[in-house]
Scaffold this active site. Structure first.
Site, PDB file in Angstrom:
ATOM      1  CG  HIS A 105      -4.357   4.518  -0.451  1.00 49.47           C
ATOM      2  ND1 HIS A 105      -3.388   3.534  -0.508  1.00 49.47           N
ATOM      3  CD2 HIS A 105      -4.627   4.853  -1.740  1.00 49.47           C
ATOM      4  CE1 HIS A 105      -3.087   3.307  -1.788  1.00 49.47           C
ATOM      5  NE2 HIS A 105      -3.827   4.078  -2.549  1.00 49.47           N
TER       6      HIS A 105
ATOM      7  CG  ASP B 262      -1.852   1.165   1.248  1.00 50.89           C
ATOM      8  OD1 ASP B 262      -1.439   2.282   0.870  1.00 50.89           O
ATOM      9  OD2 ASP B 262      -3.019   0.970   1.613  1.00 50.89           O
ATOM     10  CG  HIS B 263       1.338   4.401  -3.109  1.00 52.02           C
ATOM     11  ND1 HIS B 263       0.062   4.102  -3.497  1.00 52.02           N
ATOM     12  CD2 HIS B 263       1.456   5.745  -3.209  1.00 52.02           C
ATOM     13  CE1 HIS B 263      -0.566   5.220  -3.818  1.00 52.02           C
ATOM     14  NE2 HIS B 263       0.254   6.241  -3.647  1.00 52.02           N
TER      15      HIS B 263
HETATM   16  C1  BG6 Z   1      -3.632   5.012  -6.122  1.00 52.87           C
HETATM   17  C2  BG6 Z   1      -4.953   5.103  -6.815  1.00 52.87           C
HETATM   18  O1  BG6 Z   1      -3.615   3.926  -5.236  1.00 52.87           O
HETATM   19  O2  BG6 Z   1      -3.388   6.204  -5.396  1.00 52.87           O
HETATM   20  C3  BG6 Z   1      -5.024   6.322  -7.713  1.00 52.87           C
HETATM   21  O3  BG6 Z   1      -5.172   3.939  -7.598  1.00 52.87           O
HETATM   22  C4  BG6 Z   1      -4.659   7.559  -6.950  1.00 52.87           C
HETATM   23  O4  BG6 Z   1      -6.315   6.463  -8.283  1.00 52.87           O
HETATM   24  C5  BG6 Z   1      -3.346   7.368  -6.202  1.00 52.87           C
HETATM   25  O5  BG6 Z   1      -4.539   8.629  -7.869  1.00 52.87           O
HETATM   26  C6  BG6 Z   1      -3.056   8.545  -5.300  1.00 52.87           C
HETATM   27  O6  BG6 Z   1      -1.785   8.394  -4.769  1.00 52.87           O
HETATM   28  P1  BG6 Z   1      -0.910   9.642  -4.350  1.00 52.87           P
HETATM   29  O7  BG6 Z   1       0.350   9.047  -3.800  1.00 52.87           O
HETATM   30  O8  BG6 Z   1      -0.698  10.453  -5.584  1.00 52.87           O
HETATM   31  O9  BG6 Z   1      -1.723  10.396  -3.339  1.00 52.87           O
END
Ligand code: BG6
Length: 497
Positions: A244, A181-182
């Site tokens: 997230h 989960d980034h």
């Molecule tokens: C991803 C989603 O997990 O997270 C995207 O699939 C979203 O739709 C993105 O744009 C948002 O990530 P960050 O790091 O740009 O807030």
């Protein structure tokens, strides 16, 4: 310390590998976390040569944008020479024999001690097939570690997530599975535990006696871009809330772990998620609202339904707001309002912790027409694009009378500090290499998060929404504001005010 390992990347010709994995591996190499004892096998169906693969890897590093010159160096060329390409059909058992031969050869050549990281940068429908072939065709080694990294979407609901999990857990044990989960790779998200449990003044106030409510905003200004195919099956609830937002909420509501390590943190996160109230369908309807963007006020941006690849009657949510209620003992009953959406006013990720009013206001008799009066104390945690904190305090504000006005104590990371922070993928790949699972989602977290969102989906699927219901460039539908005003509260973050 440098790590030894062979990376086998499934989906080696894909977008994720190009944009995130190759640049992240290079940064680990630049910083000395990877030295000479590593190799990467990229696999996909296309018939690429190793030379072509090297070129792609070097382009990926250049496109990463930090410094194009980095690719013209001896170091970059040496790095790319550790990459090998193997054309591969994931369904064909025979192909795994070739893969094993190459893996064993590289293991010997680079002295990798049997350490293997399998990165499935592919659609989840392939996870089960790949992992069972890896096991059946003896790619998993006896002497070293075998770690499986997988990406979302991890299912569409609890049922499909469980099937997916069962399909990989036949070959890999839970402690070998690293679910990315980034958001968990982001510095300010990782700092939540430090803020909460590393400061007496914060930890002693972080409870139901002192916190009125917590607000989590993950606002995006971009629309669906080129991902309509995927997004039409996901929507904001599955795309952002299940993963997230639930991860962030768990970190905000956990009880204090005895020790900050992967297993203690995981236990507390699982407990926190289990203690988020599971709504009935009726409760979900009351406590969650959805939205889909229309055009902006000047009609320069297309509505979601007019985007390339979307259904003209699409019922998919591009916005979600809702109230979650924690039943963890420390925060029992404290509402956590969450919202996320595409095409909102501003790309901003932030958390606002709103503290309760003082029981008595001894200043209410002071007559001063300029006085704003006592305000709620608010601790804001800035995640992106700014990183840092603001604490809103009441103070006497310089005049002859006794004028109470708020001030903001402010800390922000400087651009120089931010530039030094590792990218989320770089950090998570490094964690996986070290076998540190602190920043990965356990199955018990993922499964509970699905159960929490499944009921919301069920509530919404039972009736059609009146979409579009918010303008591009706004902060979502009116109903998202009413969620709070009905409770006598407001969203703290409002870029339109
Ligand atoms: C991803 C989603 O997990 O997270 C995207 O699939 C979203 O739709 C993105 O744009 C948002 O990530 P960050 O790091 O740009 O807030």
């Amino acid at each position: 310390m440098d790590q030894r390992a062979l990376f086998i990347i499934f989906g080696g010709t894909g977008d994720l590998a190009y944009r995130k994995l190759y640049p992240s591996l290079f940064r680990l190499y630049e910083k000395g976390y990877l030295k000479e004892n590593f190799a990467v096998i990229g696999t996909a169906r296309r018939p690429w040569s190793d030379d072509h693969f090297h070129e792609v890897v070097l382009n990926a590093i250049a496109d990463d944008g930090r410094d194009v010159e980095r690719t013209n160096t001896e170091m970059a060329r040496k790095f790319a020479s550790h990459f090998y390409y193997q054309s591969h059909n994931v369904d064909d058992a025979e192909h795994y024999v070739n893969l094993k031969n190459l893996a064993d050869k590289l293991d010997a050549k680079y002295e990798l001690n049997g350490n293997r990281v399998y990165y499935l940068a592919m659609a989840p429908r392939f996870f089960g097939t790949i992992s069972s072939h890896l096991k059946d065709q003896n790619l998993l080694t006896e002497n070293g570690f075998n770690r499986l990294i997988i990406e979302k979407p991890f299912g569409r609901d609890y049922k499909t997530a469980k099937e997916l999990n069962d399909s990989v857990s036949g070959s890999f044990a839970e402690d070998q599975i690293f679910r990315i989960d980034h958001y968990l790779g982001k510095e300010p998200i990782q700092s939540i535990a430090a803020l909460r449990f590393g400061n007496q003044i914060i930890s002693s106030l972080w409870n139901k006696e002192h916190i009125d409510n917590i607000q989590v905003t993950l606002a995006e200004s971009l629309g669906v871009e080129e991902r309509a195919g995927y997004y039409e099956t996901a929507g904001a609830l599955r795309d952002m809330v299940q993963n997230h937002i639930m991860q962030i909420v768990s970190l905000l509501t956990i009880e204090k772990p005895d020790v900050y390590d992967a297993s203690h943190l995981r236990d507390k996160k699982v407990e926190a998620l289990n203690n988020i109230q599971l709504y009935s369908v009726d409760e979900a309807k009351k406590n969650f609202v959805r939205g889909q963007y229309g055009e902006d006020a000047n009609q320069t941006q297309a509505s979601y339904r007019d985007e390339e690849g979307t259904d003209e009657h699409s019922q998919i949510d591009t916005f979600v707001a809702g109230k979650l209620i924690s039943h963890n003992p420390t925060l029992e009953g404290v509402p956590v309002y969450v919202r996320t959406g595409k095409r909102l006013a501003k790309k901003t990720t932030q958390i606002n912790v709103v503290f309760k009013n003082l029981d008595t206001d001894i200043f209410h008799n002071v007559e001063d027409s300029d006085a704003i009066g006592l305000q709620d104390n608010v601790l804001t945690i800035y995640i992106e694009p700014e990183m840092g904190y603001t604490l809103k305090l009441n103070t006497k504000y310089g005049n002859q009378g006794y004028n109470i006005n708020p001030v903001h104590l402010r800390y922000r990371k400087t651009p120089e500090e931010k530039a030094k922070i590792p990218d989320a993928y770089e950090r998570l790949i490094h964690d996986a290499l070290r076998g540190d699972k602190t920043n990965f989602a356990h199955w018990h977290e993922v499964s509970r998060a699905w159960k929490l969102v499944d009921v919301i989906r069920e509530a919404w699927d039972s009736e059609d929404a009146n979409f579009p219901n918010y303008e591009s460039g706004s902060m979502g539908p009116k109903a998202a504001d009413e969620l709070l005003t009905n409770d006598g509260r407001n969203w703290v973050f409002n870029p339109l005010k």
